[in-house]
Write a protein that holds these residues in place. Sequence first.
Motif, PDB file in Angstrom:
ATOM      1  N   SER A 198      -2.796  14.392  -5.518  1.00  0.00           N
ATOM      2  CA  SER A 198      -3.615  13.880  -6.564  1.00  0.00           C
ATOM      3  C   SER A 198      -3.133  14.027  -7.853  1.00  0.00           C
ATOM      4  O   SER A 198      -3.229  12.752  -8.710  1.00  0.00           O
ATOM      5  CB  SER A 198      -4.886  14.883  -6.623  1.00  0.00           C
TER       6      SER A 198
ATOM      7  N   GLU B 258      -5.598  12.333   1.233  1.00  0.00           N
ATOM      8  CA  GLU B 258      -6.758  11.815   0.372  1.00  0.00           C
ATOM      9  C   GLU B 258      -7.676  12.783   0.169  1.00  0.00           C
ATOM     10  O   GLU B 258      -8.267  13.339   1.193  1.00  0.00           O
ATOM     11  CB  GLU B 258      -7.368  10.736   0.871  1.00  0.00           C
TER      12      GLU B 258
ATOM     13  N   ASN C 286      -0.615  10.961  -8.225  1.00  0.00           N
ATOM     14  CA  ASN C 286      -1.456   9.581  -8.253  1.00  0.00           C
ATOM     15  C   ASN C 286      -1.886   9.471  -9.793  1.00  0.00           C
ATOM     16  O   ASN C 286      -1.819   8.627 -10.482  1.00  0.00           O
ATOM     17  CB  ASN C 286      -2.435   9.572  -7.278  1.00  0.00           C
TER      18      ASN C 286
ATOM     19  N   ARG D  66      -0.946   6.698 -12.576  1.00  0.00           N
ATOM     20  CA  ARG D  66      -1.963   5.713 -13.071  1.00  0.00           C
ATOM     21  C   ARG D  66      -1.501   6.067 -14.813  1.00  0.00           C
ATOM     22  O   ARG D  66      -1.948   4.960 -15.324  1.00  0.00           O
ATOM     23  CB  ARG D  66      -3.344   6.333 -12.791  1.00  0.00           C
TER      24      ARG D  66
END
Length: 93
Positions: free
Chosen positions: A82, A18, A85, A89
């Motif tokens: 990242s 993260e 992800n 999205r």
Amino acid sequence: STLFPYTTLFRSVNVQSENKGYTIDEMIHMRNYYMNQDRRLRARYKTLKEKGASASEINEVVRTIKEVDSKYYELDNAILASRTNKAARVKKQ
């Protein structure tokens, strides 16, 4: 220690999968910094070996190279996660 500037940097950046609030661009910048440090350290290692430096000097450089590589790959994985992800999205929209 001759590597003091390098080792203090490792304590200042702690990136995990993260991204701790860093943007992808910031992580790419940090990753590139570590890549350049790795190149410099490997050149220093080669010079030390050629000059017959002490084992402790060489070991210090090797230890620092491992730390740099670890941070580089940690950032690389965070960037990939990242981007993955972000792509997921965008697909959902």
